[in-house]
Enzyme design. Sequence first.
Site, PDB file in Angstrom:
ATOM      1  N   LYS A 176      92.860  29.449   8.773  1.00 13.40           N
ATOM      2  CA  LYS A 176      93.668  29.873   9.912  1.00 13.40           C
ATOM      3  C   LYS A 176      93.613  28.771  10.968  1.00 13.40           C
ATOM      4  O   LYS A 176      92.628  28.621  11.678  1.00 13.40           O
ATOM      5  CB  LYS A 176      93.142  31.176  10.523  1.00 13.40           C
ATOM      6  CG  LYS A 176      94.150  31.799  11.523  1.00 13.40           C
ATOM      7  CD  LYS A 176      93.478  32.516  12.682  1.00 13.40           C
ATOM      8  CE  LYS A 176      93.030  31.583  13.755  1.00 13.40           C
ATOM      9  NZ  LYS A 176      94.151  30.851  14.437  1.00 13.40           N
ATOM     10  N   GLU A 251      80.623  25.696  15.440  1.00 10.90           N
ATOM     11  CA  GLU A 251      80.574  24.525  16.314  1.00 10.90           C
ATOM     12  C   GLU A 251      81.280  24.920  17.594  1.00 10.90           C
ATOM     13  O   GLU A 251      82.504  25.036  17.641  1.00 10.90           O
ATOM     14  CB  GLU A 251      81.258  23.330  15.634  1.00 10.90           C
ATOM     15  CG  GLU A 251      80.903  21.993  16.270  1.00 10.90           C
ATOM     16  CD  GLU A 251      81.983  21.482  17.180  1.00 10.90           C
ATOM     17  OE1 GLU A 251      81.810  21.602  18.412  1.00 10.90           O
ATOM     18  OE2 GLU A 251      82.986  20.970  16.676  1.00 10.90           O
ATOM     19  N   CYS A 285      85.079  18.247  22.404  1.00  7.45           N
ATOM     20  CA  CYS A 285      83.851  19.026  22.613  1.00  7.45           C
ATOM     21  C   CYS A 285      82.635  18.168  22.879  1.00  7.45           C
ATOM     22  O   CYS A 285      81.667  18.630  23.488  1.00  7.45           O
ATOM     23  CB  CYS A 285      83.602  19.948  21.416  1.00  7.45           C
ATOM     24  SG  CYS A 285      83.471  19.075  19.844  1.00  7.45           S
ATOM     25  N   GLU A 384      82.277  23.567  30.799  1.00  8.85           N
ATOM     26  CA  GLU A 384      83.078  22.563  30.122  1.00  8.85           C
ATOM     27  C   GLU A 384      84.488  22.533  30.727  1.00  8.85           C
ATOM     28  O   GLU A 384      85.185  23.541  30.746  1.00  8.85           O
ATOM     29  CB  GLU A 384      83.152  22.905  28.633  1.00  8.85           C
ATOM     30  CG  GLU A 384      83.739  21.845  27.754  1.00  8.85           C
ATOM     31  CD  GLU A 384      83.638  22.215  26.284  1.00  8.85           C
ATOM     32  OE1 GLU A 384      83.486  21.299  25.452  1.00  8.85           O
ATOM     33  OE2 GLU A 384      83.712  23.419  25.958  1.00  8.85           O
TER      34      GLU A 384
END
Length: 481
Positions: A176, A251, A285, A384
Amino acid sequence: MIEKNIDSIFINGQWQGATSKETETIYNPATLKAITEVSFGGKAEAQNAIQAASDAFKIWGQTTGRKRSRILYKASEIMLEESDRLGEILTTEQGKPLNEAIGEVKGAANFLLWYAEEASRGYGELIPSSVKSKRLMVVPQPIGVIGAITPWNFPSSMITRKIGPALAAGCTVVLKPSPETPISAIEIVKILERAGLPKGVVNLVTGDSQAIGEAFLQNKDVRLITFTGSTKVGKYLMRESSEHVKKLSLELGGHAPIIVFDDADIDKAVSLSLGSKFRNNGQTCICANRLYVHESIQEKFTNRLADQVKQLKLGNGLTTDTDLGPLINENAAKKVQAHLDDAVEKGASIITGGCKWKSDLDGYFYQPTILSNITDDMTIMNEETFGPVLPIQSFTDEETVLRKANNTDYGLAAYIFTEKTSRAIRVSERLEYGIVGVNDVFPALPEAPFGGIKQSGIGKEGGHHGMHEFLEMKYISISLD
């Protein structure tokens, strides 16, 4: 060229549309112009794909590693041969500069190549027994059906980094992709098809993320979910997967610090800090989120960095001299602005940038920005940003900066710049991160493990460690009596 109105769901070797006939429009983030429509599938399509993967596993799981290797190797070759075409597609749907996109495609091909080589190396173990009449063996076996959920920021390499080791291990996959960037996923599946992958081994479902995710969670045939994305979603997957005790490879978010010590090579540190923060427009990331610079070199470092940032060119990623493309969508732009506003309200100074970029393009562009006078209570130092804003804070000693760098729930990547070997080793060992770069901000390679600690995830991708995630170790005890 990108096909229009394509059937983007691939189940058991057949391309098809959603049973509802619904489609979703995909936009170029630089121009906000529609580029294609893809099928909007849901739980029914996901369940069909899981069944196809489950059926295919009966054969693929018994296929030799050498045969799996040949298919992955062929797919890698095709990706490399067509990297320019695939890179243009990636830029069109994701926005990053074309040279970056082509580089990502080549990196994605390298993951397939690495796992083509690893497919024949699923070694077991023979354990010397303490009982004379017994023989003890550990046999690696593929887990089964994998539900793979991939992000939009690296829509090619994140796919091959997941499905490469899964296929090498003998697992089958339902993929997906992110709803923002499904086209790269479609192209990769087509390449696997051309490379000779049997029907049902890889299946693709585009559409309703919530519904497809629920199918992964609720169907007991999905034995492992591999996901790259936010920590919030990762926690949801952990909670909901407990019903069937599914294995997870996650992750998740990061908040990477860069520490520049007083003995660092300043030119190198400036150049690589810029590369880390502004690659993919800060939508990475493991990119720098906080920059700690020793007080003795802070002014010199900041001035040199600002000079280089001012030279960066924003624009459509398909334009050859573009350094920074757009942010992926409006929500991303709002988050960047909110972090900047919070910092300025709490006393931060804008060295360069600091606002949206105005141009003839309609995309969500934001100027690359450097902030100084940073305090620890600012949102940007704790969350973040995923955008082109870099806060710089000075420090005086090693202990203090280590405490600041480790003072976060995240633990994905961290970086240090120093020319002292003893300091490099000492600080690397004390940083609470799954990845540490020393004078290096681009640590991700196919042959190396990639993954975080704390709330940045569980499991590893890349290297031989990546294939281990998709294998169960079966212990067999044989009595000779």
